[in-house]
Scaffold this motif. Structure first.
Motif, PDB file in Angstrom:
ATOM      1  N   ARG A  21       0.832  -1.202   0.000  1.00 10.23           N
ATOM      2  CA  ARG A  21       0.000   0.000   0.000  1.00 10.23           C
ATOM      3  C   ARG A  21       0.865   1.249   0.000  1.00 10.23           C
ATOM      4  O   ARG A  21       0.563   2.238  -0.665  1.00 10.23           O
ATOM      5  N   ALA A  22       1.942   1.218   0.768  1.00 10.49           N
ATOM      6  CA  ALA A  22       2.792   2.402   0.857  1.00 10.49           C
ATOM      7  C   ALA A  22       3.412   2.734  -0.486  1.00 10.49           C
ATOM      8  O   ALA A  22       3.618   3.898  -0.810  1.00 10.49           O
ATOM      9  N   LEU A  23       3.694   1.699  -1.298  1.00  7.51           N
ATOM     10  CA  LEU A  23       4.348   1.949  -2.568  1.00  7.51           C
ATOM     11  C   LEU A  23       3.363   2.301  -3.673  1.00  7.51           C
ATOM     12  O   LEU A  23       3.546   3.257  -4.416  1.00  7.51           O
ATOM     13  N   LEU A  24       2.286   1.509  -3.767  1.00 11.52           N
ATOM     14  CA  LEU A  24       1.382   1.659  -4.899  1.00 11.52           C
ATOM     15  C   LEU A  24       0.033   2.251  -4.535  1.00 11.52           C
ATOM     16  O   LEU A  24      -0.774   2.535  -5.397  1.00 11.52           O
ATOM     17  N   GLY A  25      -0.247   2.422  -3.255  1.00 14.79           N
ATOM     18  CA  GLY A  25      -1.534   2.961  -2.859  1.00 14.79           C
ATOM     19  C   GLY A  25      -2.520   1.843  -2.578  1.00 14.79           C
ATOM     20  O   GLY A  25      -2.215   0.665  -2.672  1.00 14.79           O
ATOM     21  N   PRO A  83       4.546   0.519 -16.126  1.00 14.21           N
ATOM     22  CA  PRO A  83       4.621  -0.532 -15.111  1.00 14.21           C
ATOM     23  C   PRO A  83       5.110  -1.838 -15.735  1.00 14.21           C
ATOM     24  O   PRO A  83       4.669  -2.217 -16.827  1.00 14.21           O
ATOM     25  N   LEU A  84       6.024  -2.511 -15.039  1.00 17.96           N
ATOM     26  CA  LEU A  84       6.694  -3.689 -15.574  1.00 17.96           C
ATOM     27  C   LEU A  84       6.454  -4.887 -14.672  1.00 17.96           C
ATOM     28  O   LEU A  84       6.398  -4.757 -13.446  1.00 17.96           O
ATOM     29  N   VAL A  85       6.357  -6.075 -15.282  1.00 15.40           N
ATOM     30  CA  VAL A  85       6.015  -7.294 -14.547  1.00 15.40           C
ATOM     31  C   VAL A  85       6.929  -8.430 -14.993  1.00 15.40           C
ATOM     32  O   VAL A  85       7.108  -8.667 -16.197  1.00 15.40           O
ATOM     33  N   VAL A  86       7.503  -9.136 -14.021  1.00 17.54           N
ATOM     34  CA  VAL A  86       8.321 -10.318 -14.285  1.00 17.54           C
ATOM     35  C   VAL A  86       7.444 -11.560 -14.203  1.00 17.54           C
ATOM     36  O   VAL A  86       6.812 -11.813 -13.169  1.00 17.54           O
ATOM     37  N   LEU A  87       7.389 -12.321 -15.288  1.00 10.55           N
ATOM     38  CA  LEU A  87       6.632 -13.561 -15.316  1.00 10.55           C
ATOM     39  C   LEU A  87       7.469 -14.684 -14.709  1.00 10.55           C
ATOM     40  O   LEU A  87       8.690 -14.734 -14.898  1.00 10.55           O
ATOM     41  N   LEU A  88       6.809 -15.589 -13.997  1.00  9.21           N
ATOM     42  CA  LEU A  88       7.505 -16.654 -13.284  1.00  9.21           C
ATOM     43  C   LEU A  88       6.858 -17.995 -13.586  1.00  9.21           C
ATOM     44  O   LEU A  88       5.660 -18.180 -13.365  1.00  9.21           O
ATOM     45  N   ILE A 110      13.450  -8.010  -7.408  1.00 14.44           N
ATOM     46  CA  ILE A 110      12.550  -7.720  -8.527  1.00 14.44           C
ATOM     47  C   ILE A 110      11.902  -6.357  -8.357  1.00 14.44           C
ATOM     48  O   ILE A 110      11.753  -5.587  -9.313  1.00 14.44           O
ATOM     49  N   ALA A 111      11.547  -6.012  -7.127  1.00 15.77           N
ATOM     50  CA  ALA A 111      10.883  -4.732  -6.854  1.00 15.77           C
ATOM     51  C   ALA A 111      11.796  -3.541  -7.120  1.00 15.77           C
ATOM     52  O   ALA A 111      11.306  -2.410  -7.218  1.00 15.77           O
ATOM     53  N   SER A 112      13.080  -3.764  -7.278  1.00 15.04           N
ATOM     54  CA  SER A 112      13.996  -2.661  -7.567  1.00 15.04           C
ATOM     55  C   SER A 112      13.902  -2.200  -9.011  1.00 15.04           C
ATOM     56  O   SER A 112      14.368  -1.107  -9.346  1.00 15.04           O
ATOM     57  N   TYR A 113      13.297  -3.025  -9.891  1.00 16.03           N
ATOM     58  CA  TYR A 113      13.184  -2.630 -11.296  1.00 16.03           C
ATOM     59  C   TYR A 113      11.812  -2.932 -11.905  1.00 16.03           C
ATOM     60  O   TYR A 113      11.573  -2.627 -13.075  1.00 16.03           O
ATOM     61  N   ALA A 114      10.907  -3.534 -11.149  1.00 18.00           N
ATOM     62  CA  ALA A 114       9.575  -3.871 -11.670  1.00 18.00           C
ATOM     63  C   ALA A 114       8.521  -3.551 -10.629  1.00 18.00           C
ATOM     64  O   ALA A 114       8.823  -3.344  -9.455  1.00 18.00           O
ATOM     65  N   GLN A 115       7.276  -3.512 -11.074  1.00 21.35           N
ATOM     66  CA  GLN A 115       6.158  -3.209 -10.184  1.00 21.35           C
ATOM     67  C   GLN A 115       5.316  -4.434  -9.857  1.00 21.35           C
ATOM     68  O   GLN A 115       4.411  -4.365  -9.030  1.00 21.35           O
ATOM     69  N   GLY A 116       5.592  -5.553 -10.526  1.00 18.79           N
ATOM     70  CA  GLY A 116       4.764  -6.718 -10.281  1.00 18.79           C
ATOM     71  C   GLY A 116       5.391  -8.009 -10.744  1.00 18.79           C
ATOM     72  O   GLY A 116       6.432  -8.024 -11.410  1.00 18.79           O
ATOM     73  N   ALA A 156       5.038 -11.029  -1.753  1.00 21.73           N
ATOM     74  CA  ALA A 156       5.134 -10.082  -2.860  1.00 21.73           C
ATOM     75  C   ALA A 156       4.549  -8.726  -2.468  1.00 21.73           C
ATOM     76  O   ALA A 156       5.127  -7.675  -2.766  1.00 21.73           O
ATOM     77  N   HIS A 157       3.415  -8.742  -1.799  1.00 26.09           N
ATOM     78  CA  HIS A 157       2.814  -7.491  -1.355  1.00 26.09           C
ATOM     79  C   HIS A 157       3.726  -6.768  -0.367  1.00 26.09           C
ATOM     80  O   HIS A 157       3.831  -5.538  -0.394  1.00 26.09           O
ATOM     81  N   ALA A 158       4.379  -7.519   0.499  1.00 26.25           N
ATOM     82  CA  ALA A 158       5.312  -6.902   1.443  1.00 26.25           C
ATOM     83  C   ALA A 158       6.475  -6.236   0.727  1.00 26.25           C
ATOM     84  O   ALA A 158       7.036  -5.252   1.216  1.00 26.25           O
ATOM     85  N   ALA A 159       6.831  -6.763  -0.454  1.00 30.66           N
ATOM     86  CA  ALA A 159       7.906  -6.177  -1.246  1.00 30.66           C
ATOM     87  C   ALA A 159       7.412  -5.033  -2.125  1.00 30.66           C
ATOM     88  O   ALA A 159       8.204  -4.411  -2.837  1.00 30.66           O
ATOM     89  N   GLY A 160       6.088  -4.767  -2.102  1.00 30.90           N
ATOM     90  CA  GLY A 160       5.531  -3.689  -2.909  1.00 30.90           C
ATOM     91  C   GLY A 160       5.169  -4.101  -4.316  1.00 30.90           C
ATOM     92  O   GLY A 160       5.042  -3.257  -5.203  1.00 30.90           O
ATOM     93  N   LEU A 161       4.990  -5.403  -4.543  1.00 28.80           N
ATOM     94  CA  LEU A 161       4.701  -5.916  -5.878  1.00 28.80           C
ATOM     95  C   LEU A 161       3.246  -6.357  -6.006  1.00 28.80           C
ATOM     96  O   LEU A 161       2.664  -6.901  -5.065  1.00 28.80           O
TER      97      LEU A 161
END
Length: 385
Positions: A16-20, A248-253, A284-290, A317-322
């Motif tokens: 929430r702090a990162l993305l609202g 906004p950028l997303v890493v697929l896993l 991942i959160a250092s260069y992507a949003q999800g 993931a949410h704790a990391a802001g993703l």
């Protein structure tokens, strides 16, 4: 049984702090509360989207041949908040087109074109020997003579009646289509393209990231609040895009025991299991949003294919802001967890609403689905509880 309150609580204060408070969806709904118009919704950006978002996987591929404008249009008609338009692969002359894979023997009628018989070849694609026809061996003009066909006709025989109706879209055409549909429908249409096999193509002198960034800049859609999310299975592709565009950028896993192909090429021994640890997610959160994990990373299955207990991935993931937009929900038995199947026909529909409910209860921010209408109804059911 999960409630809407527990769902919201599971989203994580760090995120929430990162993305609202709201992250995904479309059309003025925030945190899954229909009709809640906000300044964010009016200004655009991720916060204008409802949670959980319904993402049309390659359009409405449960009903139309994938990555066609027929499939994309229908996804919007069925209520998708975002359309995955599309999986991007290059042509020989440097255009981006929308195909599931560069090999197009299974998604076009190229085999019926005698003039292209000599183009059939075998290549090593991300370590796998693959025989067929490849987009990088065709000019755009040549590809435009082909028509799309259903990729899995044994499961979706009804889709084959549309074989030959639509051509292969270019990404430029998709960007124009997005604008046209936004005007036509009176609300912002979102798209979610993917860079496919970027390391493989870079070795051939075809730079997907640069081509994608150039197209987005040309259309003024390369900014933080632009209605275009970008995804890739190769983290290095997302890292490169992070320097080229503001989207906004997303890493697929993929599966936990697999390695992204760019890791293989670089000698990086980490697996997806390493990437989904708190340490990996923080990186991942250092260069992507999800992240876009396979559904099995959200709720693992047992040896019989039944769903077990949810993992900690959503909370981590949410704790990391993703944000998390896992893939892929489909209505047919063959694609569903064993405990949500009905009958013995693999092509018959199972208890897809029950499966959606299980995944929504984990707190995911959205989900890819071949059947957007089913996803929309399942979300309505879940949010009413």
């Amino acid at each position: 049984m999960a409630t809407q309150e527990s769902y919201e609580q599971g989203r994580g204060t760090g995120r929430r702090a990162l993305l609202g408070a709201a992250v995904l969806g479309a059309g003025g709904a925030v945190l899954g509360l229909p009709g809640t118009a906000t300044a964010d919704a009016r200004q655009g950006g991720l916060k204008s989207l409802p949670v959980p978002a319904i993402i049309g996987h390659r359009g409405a591929s449960g009903y139309r041949p994938e990555h066609t404008f027929g499939s994309y249009d229908l996804a919007l008609d069925l209520g998708a908040d975002i359309v995955e338009a599309g999986d991007l692969v290059p042509t020989k002359d440097g255009h981006l087109v929308c195909r599931h894979e560069p090999e197009i023997g299974g998604t076009t009628d190229v085999a019926d074109h005698p003039e292209f018989a000599g183009r059939r070849t075998t290549k090593v694609l991300d370590g796998v020997s693959t025989t067929g026809w490849f987009t990088e061996d065709f000019t755009l003009a040549e590809l435009k003579t082909l028509r799309a066909i259903e990729r899995i006709p044994a499961t979706r025989q009804h889709n084959t009646i549309y074989n030959g109706r639509w051509e292969i879209p270019t990404f430029e055409e998709v960007l124009h289509w997005q604008d046209e549909q936004t005007r036509k429908r009176g609300k912002q249409v979102w798209i979610y393209p993917e860079t496919k096999h970027p390391t493989y193509f870079r070795k051939q002198g075809l730079d997907i990231e640069q081509l994608l960034a150039k197209s987005l800049r040309r259309h003024g859609k390369d900014r933080k609040n632009s209605p275009v999310l970008i995804q890739s299975f190769e983290p290095s592709s997302i890292q490169r895009l992070n320097k080229l565009v503001g989207n906004p950028l997303v890493v697929l896993l993929s599966a936990a025991n697999t390695r992204p192909w760019d890791f293989v090429e670089a000698g990086d021994q980490r697996t997806v299991a390493d990437l989904v640890t708190p340490k990996g997610l923080k990186e991942i959160a250092s260069y992507a949003q999800g992240i876009g994990p396979t559904l099995d990373l959200v709720i693992p299955k047992d040896a019989n294919g039944n769903l077990t207990k949810p993992s900690t991935l959503v909370a981590d993931a949410h704790a990391a802001g993703l944000i998390l937009t896992p893939y892929t929900m489909r209505d047919e038995n063959t694609f569903l967890p064993t405990n949500f199947r009905k009958g013995t026909d693999p092509a018959a529909y199972g208890d897809v609403f029950g499966a959606f409910k299980a995944y929504f209860a984990t707190g995911i921010d959205g989900v890819f689905t071949d059947n957007a209408d089913t996803g929309v109804l399942a979300r309505e059911d879940f949010l009413r509880r």
